[in-house]
Design a protein around this motif. Structure first.
Motif, PDB file in Angstrom:
ATOM      1  N   SER A  37     -13.136  18.518   3.433  1.00  0.00           N
ATOM      2  CA  SER A  37     -13.294  19.863   3.993  1.00  0.00           C
ATOM      3  C   SER A  37     -14.697  20.120   4.514  1.00  0.00           C
ATOM      4  O   SER A  37     -15.039  21.242   4.846  1.00  0.00           O
ATOM      5  CB  SER A  37     -12.963  20.905   2.930  1.00  0.00           C
ATOM      6  OG  SER A  37     -11.682  20.691   2.403  1.00  0.00           O
ATOM      7  N   GLU A  39     -17.453  19.745   2.729  1.00  0.00           N
ATOM      8  CA  GLU A  39     -18.400  20.057   1.661  1.00  0.00           C
ATOM      9  C   GLU A  39     -19.321  18.866   1.431  1.00  0.00           C
ATOM     10  O   GLU A  39     -18.945  17.723   1.653  1.00  0.00           O
ATOM     11  CB  GLU A  39     -17.690  20.474   0.371  1.00  0.00           C
ATOM     12  CG  GLU A  39     -16.896  19.386  -0.323  1.00  0.00           C
ATOM     13  CD  GLU A  39     -15.461  19.228   0.139  1.00  0.00           C
ATOM     14  OE1 GLU A  39     -14.605  19.009  -0.722  1.00  0.00           O
ATOM     15  OE2 GLU A  39     -15.192  19.273   1.347  1.00  0.00           O
ATOM     16  N   GLN A  40     -20.551  19.171   1.017  1.00  0.00           N
ATOM     17  CA  GLN A  40     -21.541  18.124   0.799  1.00  0.00           C
ATOM     18  C   GLN A  40     -21.775  17.920  -0.688  1.00  0.00           C
ATOM     19  O   GLN A  40     -21.668  18.846  -1.475  1.00  0.00           O
ATOM     20  CB  GLN A  40     -22.869  18.510   1.441  1.00  0.00           C
ATOM     21  CG  GLN A  40     -22.823  18.612   2.940  1.00  0.00           C
ATOM     22  CD  GLN A  40     -24.187  18.975   3.497  1.00  0.00           C
ATOM     23  OE1 GLN A  40     -25.215  18.663   2.912  1.00  0.00           O
ATOM     24  NE2 GLN A  40     -24.186  19.637   4.636  1.00  0.00           N
ATOM     25  N   SER A  70     -29.246  24.158   1.191  1.00  0.00           N
ATOM     26  CA  SER A  70     -28.121  23.698   0.401  1.00  0.00           C
ATOM     27  C   SER A  70     -28.013  24.501  -0.887  1.00  0.00           C
ATOM     28  O   SER A  70     -28.995  24.662  -1.613  1.00  0.00           O
ATOM     29  CB  SER A  70     -28.330  22.213   0.078  1.00  0.00           C
ATOM     30  OG  SER A  70     -27.497  21.796  -0.948  1.00  0.00           O
TER      31      SER A  70
END
Length: 178
Positions: A37, A39-40, A70
């Motif tokens: 999706s 996301e990191q 972040s």
């Protein structure tokens, strides 16, 4: 076992009141993980985290200055009690100067750990500029010190231990765990 330092390096470390850290390539190994999706994910070293806490307990302020923004970094900073966090800052020297002026410090009282070209001005300007073995070769040429440990694999802990040792506080910090 602490690394061999020159007398000049030890004297510089004795003055350190602020340790500023880059994130990608220093607190992490520089790898970015992306989920399906978008996301990191970033892996952080537990060794580095305890080193940061030991250094803060000894009265040295720790800061993070990163070019990216972040929520993971904000969470990690919060978990470690790091109050000085600058995200989205490409000019690391401007960020370092902002923090040190806020704290009333001189550049020679600051150490900075970075790994790539945006970190170079901060590394060259502070009292003790550090890089990691997996940094860009040009950065290694200009740093005061290059850690033995790779970024994200205990490099920050190595620097924390060096500062504590130079200040004569490492053994006291470690003996608390006996």
């Amino acid at each position: 076992m602490s690394p061999s330092l020159t007398e000049q390096q030890t004297q510089a470390l004795q003055k350190i009141k602020l340790l500023a850290l880059d994130v990608d390539g220093v607190l992490t190994d520089g790898t970015l993980y992306f989920g399906e999706s978008g996301e990191q994910f970033k892996p952080f070293s537990i060794l580095d985290g305890l080193g940061v806490k030991l250094l803060q307990n000894a009265g040295v302020t720790v800061a993070i200055i990163t070019g990216r923004k972040s929520a993971m970094v904000a969470k990690r900073a919060g978990d470690l009690g790091i109050l000085e966090l600058l995200q989205g800052r490409e000019d690391k020297l401007v960020g370092l100067n902002e923090i040190r002026e806020k704290l009333g410090l001189e550049l020679n009282e600051c150490a900075y750990v970075g790994d790539d070209l945006p970190d170079l001005a901060a590394i060259r300007s502070c009292g003790f500029g550090v890089t990691v073995p997996n940094s860009h070769w040009f950065v290694r040429q200009h740093a005061t010190y290059c850690t033995s440990a790779q970024g994200g694999k205990g490099a920050v802990r190595e620097v924390c231990d060096m500062i504590l040792a130079a200040k004569g506080l490492l053994h006291t910090s470690l003996e608390a765990y006996l």
